[in-house]
Each structure stands twice: as structure tokens, then as C-alpha cells.
Motif scaffolding. Sequence first.
Motif, PDB file in Angstrom:
ATOM      1  N   LEU B 505       0.837  -1.207   0.000  1.00 57.79           N
ATOM      2  CA  LEU B 505       0.000   0.000   0.000  1.00 57.79           C
ATOM      3  C   LEU B 505       0.867   1.250   0.000  1.00 57.79           C
ATOM      4  N   ALA B 509       1.493   4.087  -3.028  1.00 57.58           N
ATOM      5  CA  ALA B 509       1.412   5.541  -2.882  1.00 57.58           C
ATOM      6  C   ALA B 509       2.710   6.195  -3.325  1.00 57.58           C
ATOM      7  N   GLN B 518       4.046  11.755   3.216  1.00 58.93           N
ATOM      8  CA  GLN B 518       2.718  11.872   2.609  1.00 58.93           C
ATOM      9  C   GLN B 518       2.055  10.509   2.500  1.00 58.93           C
ATOM     10  N   ALA B 519       2.822   9.526   2.055  1.00 64.85           N
ATOM     11  CA  ALA B 519       2.271   8.174   1.924  1.00 64.85           C
ATOM     12  C   ALA B 519       1.805   7.671   3.291  1.00 64.85           C
ATOM     13  N   ASP B 522      -1.451   9.502   4.115  1.00 69.39           N
ATOM     14  CA  ASP B 522      -2.614   9.192   3.285  1.00 69.39           C
ATOM     15  C   ASP B 522      -3.040   7.744   3.402  1.00 69.39           C
ATOM     16  N   VAL B 523      -2.078   6.870   3.572  1.00 66.31           N
ATOM     17  CA  VAL B 523      -2.395   5.451   3.479  1.00 66.31           C
ATOM     18  C   VAL B 523      -2.345   4.743   4.829  1.00 66.31           C
ATOM     19  N   PRO B 526      -4.706   6.322   8.154  1.00 67.65           N
ATOM     20  CA  PRO B 526      -6.126   5.949   8.244  1.00 67.65           C
ATOM     21  C   PRO B 526      -6.340   4.498   8.669  1.00 67.65           C
ATOM     22  N   LEU B 527      -5.384   3.641   8.337  1.00 60.62           N
ATOM     23  CA  LEU B 527      -5.557   2.235   8.683  1.00 60.62           C
ATOM     24  C   LEU B 527      -5.239   1.947  10.137  1.00 60.62           C
TER      25      LEU B 527
END
Lengths: 339, 609, 363
Positions: B505, B509, B518-519, B522-523, B526-527
Motif C-alpha cells: 500500500l 502511494a 505523505q504516503a 494518506d495510506v 487511516p488504517l
Amino acid sequence: MSLELAGVERAYGDATALRGIDLTVRDGEFFTLVGPSGCGKTTTLRCIAGLETPDAGAVRFDGTDVSGVPPEERDVGVVFQHYALFPTMTVRENVAYGLRFDPPAEGSVDDRVTELLALVDLKGMDERDPDALSGGQRQRVALARALAPAPDVLLLDEPLSALDARLRDELRLELKRVQRELGVTTVYVTHDQSEALAVSDRLAVLNDGRVEQIGEPEAVYENPETRFVAAFLGENNCLDGRAVGGETRGSTVRVGDTSFAVTGEHRGAVTCCVRPESLDVNATHNRFEADVADAEFLGDGYRVHFDWNGRPIIARLDDAPTGRVTIGFDPDEAVVLER
Amino acid sequence: MGRTVVPTGRTALSRRLDGVRARAAGVADAIGARGAFLVTCCVLLVVFYYPVGTVLVAAFTHGGDPSLAPLWTTLTDPFYFGALAGALADPAGIPGAIVGWIDAGFPAVRTGLFGFTAFLALLGTAGAVAVGLPGAYVLARYEFRGRETIRSLTVVPFVLPAIMVAVGFTTMFGTNGALNDLLGLVGFHVEVAFGLPIVVAALTFYNAPLVTRFVVAAAETVDVRAVETARTLGAPRWRAVVDVVVPQVLPSFLAGVLLVFVFDFMAFPIVLALGGLRLATVEVWIYSLASDLRIPEAASLAVLEAAITLALTYVYLRAERRGGRDTVAASIPRVPLLGPPSAGRLLALAYACIALVLYVGPLASMVAESLTRGGSLSAANYAFLLAQQLGSGSARPTVAVSNSLLFAVGAVALAVPMGVSVAVVTGGEGRLRRLSGALLMAPLAVSGVVTGIGLLRGLVFGVDLFGYHLAVTGPVAIVAAHAVGGYPFVVRNVAPLLARVEDDLVAAARTLGAGPAQAFRDVTLPLVAPGVVAGAAFAFAISVGEFNATIVLARDGASYTMPIALERYLSNPSVGPYLGPAAAMGTVLLVVTAASFVVVERLGGRWER
Amino acid sequence: MKRRHYLRAAGATAAVALAGCAGDGEETTATGGTASGTQTLTVATYPSYVDGDESPGAWLKRKFEAEHDGVTVEWTTPSSGSSNVTEYVQRKRQGAAIDADVYLGLNTDELVLIDRELDAPLFAAIGDGLSHAGDVTEGLMVDPEGRAVPYDTGYITPVVDATTLDAVPETFDDLLESRYRGDLLTENAQSSDTGKAFLLHTIHEKGSDGYLDYWRDLLDNDVRVLDTWQAAYNAYTAGEAPMVVSYSNDQVYAANEGRDLDAYEVVFLNDEGYANPESMAVFADSDVPDLARSFVDFVLSPAAQNVVPQRNYQFPATTTGSLSGTYAEYAKTPPTPVTLTYDDLAGHVSEWVEQWSRLVAQH
């Protein structure tokens, strides 16, 4: 965008994944890296993407060495084996993600996403969550996402391996179509040799971190340069024997008690490779007797397994004989490789 | 490979915000997880490792020279280590001692203070699991009105001072308590005062929510599609759930169990308040020795205590495995709680009764105590609070409340990045990572008493460096100390979830153009959001309830918090031994904390989305 | 210097917070003439002593400042959790700044600890210059080196619920009787003043050779050793046990709360109560020693002793001080106050407490 790998090496601790990879991918080409698991094809792909750094050698995009350039600055799009769709974003948000960092030169982000979803045949799926999609749909989203920022190179890591056979065939064609339409340089990784043969402009067969052979599918299939390639691509009957120079423009290969006539001048220890489709009940040359062990119906013929004095032989025949059968092949159908 | 930003019709403001965000992301990229980790280590060094080190070093010196004598003396003291001490002191005599033991007919083996503390911790942990796990099941499986609120409130018991819990438990479970009144109706009577059972119940009260919270956070990121897959392979439903859900929840559950055990091992005021000195733990002795300024002994006890808890943490980290891959968080579907009776619903009902008795009972008792004066209903205790507010006393309730909240917000703001950076850097395989992971849990593993002394000597007394006198006290130090106390919770909540995030994931990104920070944002974030939220909730609670470090650092007369104000009301000479005013403050503490949690989690829930 | 400024700021906050002298209805006598300069007297004590307008500390500050023109009294309340004077001991040892002039709130065993831990003097001998020194009640001057001077005292003794007991215990040995099995609540001597006082009383009674046997019997009789006075008292008022070790002025609190006084009967075992004097001392490093001594003298004055000990819910330390009002009515004094002196405690008290606590923990 052309791609070049020169002498790329990569090791993990004691295990060596890549032992010096040399290959070139031409602009707009669909190039496949194929080989058994552990051969280094995924590692090679990740080196191209910048997700791994080679220990030695260079990766060049259009002649420029990109070693040290992080993935976010290489203009590559990657489709991962398990798609790696962002679970907390919708389909639209997934596809639009790359456009945050590289907005489209003309038109809006939304238009571009719509365009790509149409390209991969997913119109109307914008607001779905990834977990509500089927495997095939997810693969298409992953493709759309990778293509949205119009990358110079498209990399696909076994994108179809998680799908069932029929879907795989369908999507393979789709992929080829999309790639041809966009003309994007593509490197495709797979362990499935039939897939590689079907879809590539050129392919490279990898084994244990080395490139065994590069070429167009027909060329590599019909003229394998190593025993590994001969056995890996398609099915092949590889028989070890000794060659003696023969009369005019040919040699004789002695396998056990049997002698086979082959074209080309060969001497010494050799392997004689004969494709199953080259074996024929009605052949006039190189005949030998073998016992039928099993026969599988394929729809358009049979794959018959023979036992020839303890050696397994596979032949593709129209009918399935039983008992002891005489089969043979044409001398120029055999490929003889030095051992 | 340049990228040109072409106007795409967005507003100037959004473009400027994007620019700021991009620059921030660029800075974050440059700092990276490693940088944040370094900053974290610096904060820890100044606010924890250095102060505590100055105290613990006494365990390794004797008369000014390095020596293991203090530790050895403690190890070979049978009061602390029972039979083990004898074995260590005289290894050659072990066979003879064993023979003697067999001859004597296998009398009970003395386990010493450490043995008893471990035993008590084990019981407390068992209780926390027994009460916490069903709670997690109910919260994860069922949908009902107020579910989110109850989930938010699970952390509240954490903040209550021991004396308030003692009051609540005595009123609820005591000889003349509410429970006995109820049981008396059917002719039963329980005598649980002062014994092991009531102490275990109190430890359960404090720590069962920990187990619940950890498990619920993990349950919210479980991939249940695999349950369907397992069922198509022929597994019965319950079996499919067990085989699929349990492995995904197990790491968080074990993390919770570990923390509960460590807390119970270090438990101090509540054990003495409800059980008395006969149930003394190691912490009790550390406190007593430290008060008498017998620092080498106190330090060696603290060192051995920390060694045990850190070793357990290390063992846990070894067992924490990277989970199966799950790309997608299809969470457990919730069914309504009210509905046709089923095994699950009956269990939920039974659990609700237990929770009512164990939680609502004592808390309501504390509130009732605050509304009582001289045995009858009265608002006199709240009048006392009002008088404190309006008068010139040293503890104004509103100041205490606002200080507590401000410090807690600051502590969370600091603890979350600290915890996430530590989870990222020390996650993964490798002995070095596990060792550092264990060592970074030290704020939980080291005695609070020792930490307080260390802060006093290190930060409050100050050091003289290069001609300047550096002393760190006041609000900044308090926030830092609270953050240090809370960040391990963020780490332990986030780490198991982080381990389950698929590598590809982030790689995806990155290839799409996102830098590492940033990755992550963004990724990955949230998880792991449920873990971050749970960790932040605990950090908040720990900050609100913190006493040992705050009392040392709040020197300026204006930085007192709710627990400190409560303590002042306890020792107020005009109030004497009566706990009415303290109970009133305790009720305020309870209400403020509960309200804060509900508010924060509503906001957090919106962000989680 | 940063340190001075810092503590001054801390003290200033405390001083400002306490400077509410509105409406006490008394006239402040203005001294004539101009002051030559302001002097600050920093007094260190425990927080509850200076908490609010009605606190003893507030009264002392107001009155002392009124009588000494140009002097500001600043209270400082370093809280480090347990005993506050240990912080000063640690400061002295580490060479950190001690910015206080007077310490108010010493127990006898704290003096023992100070002398055990420090070679250099923390406190200065008070000298002979105090005008009220002769008023101190006999037996309350605990310091053979003349540093600590008592300012109030308390008596610790069991308080029992006479409404539930058939007979009230009268001697220490009575407590061992089976009819009182599980009836007595006491506190942890390691950390609680009342617990420690009760332990020392038993040592006074049974001797340092016999007290452990006595406690063994007490423990066999199910005595409960809880943590703080508050925790023990809470159990007592909740009816968990009918006897608790507490203060002899407990009935004052009970009366304030409106409770039935029969449930709070103060019992003097062997007609004794253990006296726990609280003392004050002047720091050796103080730069205003004369001012500090005059403050100490002031606390011993009849005016102060009539007000301050009662505000602190204790008893006066001098023969000239007296209690008033309902407090006087309900606060009980033991016929024979008993206390262990500095010499009794020196070198022993730590060991006694350790042995006792080990006995209890392992019982």
C-alpha cells in the motif's frame, strides 16, 4: 521512454536475488519478465520502480541513470500483485490519488478519472469501496490508478495471478489493448510462461537471478538457448545424449540405444529437445516405440504421456492411442543444446 | 522529469493550503519517521531517562564505586525473594534445602514480596481479561443506542485516584454496603472487605477497560471476508470466526494483557487502601524506602521491578508477529442488541449486570458520598468546593479543571506523534528493534515513586551547565512528563495495527508520487486510526489522573490539576478524615473526564471516517 | 540569579493568593516612621497549613507583617509527595539552592532522618534569644541540639464506636482479647503519622524487645493495617470495623459533620495518648536569621498560641496557649501524654518501622 538495466545486482543478507541483470526495453514495448518463483523478476521490477536499490549496476530511463531517485520522483506506474488499493478511499479517490502530485496537463482531475475508468471498462463504479469489488474489478481499478498520471513506464507485478483462468484470459487481452492504445512502455512480470508468450512483444526468461534469454516470444520458444528456457517455455521433451558429427549438414544424437538425426553440427554431450507438438504418429523420421501411460483430453486434441524405456515423453496428438505406439519427429524440429 | 502545476479551477485559498500542506509534507519527509523518533528520544532523555537514571544509579554503586552490592543484597533477601533468595545466596546448599523441604512434607514455598506481587498481578490480569473480553465482544458485535458513548467512557476508570475507588468499593461491597443490602434481600451476605478478592476486584475495575479498548480497536480493523471463505470451505460459523478473527485480534489483545499485568504489578495506593499492608507489593516498599531516603535500597528494588516488567515486554514483542495480509478493512458487521434472544444476547445481558455492579455501583457510591454530610443528603460538600473557588485557598476547582484539561490536550498532542514514530521505527523484525521497543516502554515499567524523585532531583533542583542554572518545572515540564507517561499506550495500540498494514500500500502511494511522510499520512495513518484514537484516549486519561510527577513539577502554585486539588481537600485540616469534599472533587473529575472523552471521541470518530 | 527570581515568583504567587485580609474586623497597627527597606522571610511548610483565609498560615502572615514593618512573609510549599523536609535534605546533599528561612512542620523522626543523612547542618540552633521559649510545655522540646521548637501538638489514640461495642478497651492488652478480633483498624507506619505514632506508642509500652511479639498477637487478632488515615477512617465510618487509630480531637470533626458523638468515643489506653509535636526550625543557610528567630518567637507567643494550633486542629505547644469554643469542648487531652524523644528514636526508628512492616506484610 526506453529502459535499460546494466549489471544490476541485489542481495539480501546471504541470499542473492539478482546476479547481474542486463536488458533493454524499447519505447512503447510490452516486455515481460518471466521465470519460476524466486528467480528475481519481482526484485527487478522493484528496482525499476525505485522501491529497492540495487547493490551494483545501473537503471537508466532514456539513458539517464535514475539510481538514487526515490519512487515518487520516477515517473512509473505500478500495478501490484494484490492490487494494493487504498481501503479507506473510494474507487474514484484511488484513481485520482496520483493526480494530486501530477495534475493532468489539460482538463480536470475529475474528467481524467472518468476517462480512465471508461478505458478500463469500469464506468459508474466511482463511488464504490474497494472491498465491494470483485477481483477482476479491483485489478482494473489498480490499472486505472497506475495509468492516471500518464506514467512513462508501466510496471505490472503478476497482476492476473490472483484471478481465475477465464478472467485471466479476458483481462490479459484488455491489458494488451490498453497498452497498445496508450503506447506506454510496459514491463510485465509473471511466472506463467503461457501468459508471457501470449502477451509480450519481447520477453526475458529469468532463472536464479540471471537472464537466461531475451527475445520475441516465437523466437525464444522455437530456439531456446539453454535447457532451462527449453523446458520452461511451453512443454518440451529434453533428452540427454551424445552427438556425433554426421554426414551432410546434420548430426546424430545418440540417446540411450536410439540414434536421432538432427540438423546442425553438434558434437559431444548434448540435450536434444523436441516439442510435444512435433511428435507425430505418422512421422517418417526418428521413429521410436513408447508405451502410453496416460492421455488427457484438451478439447482440441490430446496430451498423451508416454513411457519410453523409463523416460517420460509428452506428445500432442489428435487421437489418444493405447498400448505400444511408434512415434517420431522431423530432424529440423529438434533443438540441440550443448550440455 | 519536472512536474508543472497547472491551474485546474481550484480556488486561490485551496491552492495556498495545498502549498502549505506540500511544504509541510516536504519538511515531514525530510524529518521522516527517523527524525521524529530522534526528537522523541530527546524528550524522553530529558524528562525521563536522565532523571530516573540519576536515582537508579544508586542501585549500582556502593560507597561511591560501581558495585552490584545493593542489587545483590536485595536479591538475597528472603523477604523480597523468598526461597529464591536463599538459593541465590547459597547455591551449594540447594540440594540440601530441597531434601529438607521434602522431609518437612512439602510446606508452602515462600515466594517473598516479589512473588506475592506477581501473584496479585496475575489475579488482577485474569480478572481484567474475564471482565474486559466479554465487554469487547459486546461492543464489537452489537449495535445499540449509546454504543459509541460507552466505548468512549471505557477509559474513565483510569483517572480516578485510589482513595476514591476505595470509597466507592467500600460503600458498594463493604459489610454495610449496597451489594450486601441487595443480597440481604435474598438472605445472602458477602464478607469481602480487606481481603484479596476486593483488591482484585478493584484492580479489575481499573484495568478491564484496557483490555476492552485494545481488543475493540483491533476488532475495528479486522477483515471478515475471510470468514465467508472459511465457511465455504466447510467450517461451522463459530469455527470460522475463531480461525479468522482471533488471529487478527490476538496481537492487540496480548498487548493489552501485557500492559494490565505491568500495571497490576506496579499497583500501589489501591492495594493498600483496600487490602492493607498485609497485601503489600513491591511498590509499597519502594515508596517507604524512598520516603526514608534509603535510596540505594529503593533503587535496587526499582531496578529489579523494572527488569521484570521490561523482560515481559520483550517476551511479548518477540511473540508479536506480523499478521496475515489484509488489504481491505471490511469490519465485523454489527447486529442490533435488542432482538430475539440468542446465546450472544444473553451473554451481553449477563455482562451488563456485571458491569453495572462493578462499575456503576462504586462510581455511584462515590457520587452519593459527595452528596452526603453527617449521614444525610446535603450539598455541603459542593458548598465547600464553591468556598474554595471563591476564597483564597490554594486549590480552586475551576483552575484545577482547566489545568487538567489543558495539560491533557498538550500531553496527547505530544504523545501521539511520539508514540507513532516509535511504533514505526521499532516495528518489524530484528532483535535491536525489539530491544529498543522494550526499553522505550520504560516509563510504564519504572516505579512512579522513583520517577517522581528523579524529576525532583534532576529537573526541579536543576543542573549547572556552563555557568547557567537549568531547572525545568511548570506547565511545559508537566505536559512533557504526562506525554512520556502516555506515549507507550499509543505505541502499544498502534504497533499491532501497523504490523497488519500491507507493505504494497505504501509502495503504491510512493510510485504514484507521494513522499514517505505523505504516503504515511494518506495510506497508513487511516488504517491505524483506531489504534491512534485508543492510544490517545489512554494518554488523555493518564494525563488527567497523573499525580506522582505532577505534584513534583507543579511548584508555581498555579499549575495544580484535579488530582492535586483532590489531595489538598483530603489533607485539609478543617475537613479532617471525612471524604465528602474529596468525593465532590472526585465527582467533578469523573464528570469532566467523561464529558471530555465523549466530545473528543465524537471528533475523532469523524476523523476516523 | 535565576533561582532567586524563580522562587520569589513562586512565593509571590502564593503570597498574592493568600493576601486576602479583607473583613477580618481587626485594626492593623501602623508603625510609625519609614521602613529602611523591605525584607522577605520565606517560610516552608506543608500545603494545608496555608490553604485559604482561615488557615493558620494566613493568620500568622497577617499578624507578623503587621507587627514588623517592611517585612513580607512568603510561604512556600514544596510538595514532593511524601515528607516535605526530605526535599530540603536532598537539596542540601546535592548542593541545590535552599531558598527558605524557616521550616514549619517537623516531626521528631524527621529530625532523626536529617541527622542521619546530613553531616553539614540543615538547621541552626535556635539559641537562647527567644522570649517565649520558657512557655513551651514540658516534654515537647524534642531536639537535644536545640534547633527545633514545637508550635503545636496532637495526640494519637484509638477512637471507638461505643454504640456497637459491649465494652470499650482500656489497655493495650485488652486489644488482644478475642472479643475484639478483627475490630481494630490502624494505619501504615511507613507513611502515616497516626500509624507511626501508634507503633511508637506500643514500643513505649512494650519496649523495643517486646513490641514485635505484641504486634504478632495483634495480627493474630486480625488487626487491619490500612494505608492512610483517610482510608482507615473511611472504613471505620462505613462500619467495617468499630475501632480506628486516630486523633484525640476526632469528636470535633464528628460534631462539625453532625454525627452521633457516641460513635466516636476517644479512648486513652492506659490513660495515655501519644503526643506528636510539630516543630519549626531556622535554616542554617538563611540570610535573615534574626528575622527568622523573631518569627519563631512570634509563633510561640500567647496571641499566636491561642489561635494558630486550633486553626490547625491541633493543641497548643505552650502553657500560655488555650483552646476556645466548641473545639475546646470536644478536643480531648490524654491524662498522661507519652512521647518518644529524639534520643529514643535516633538510630532505631527506621529499623523499628522496617521490622514492623515486614512482620505485617508477611503475616
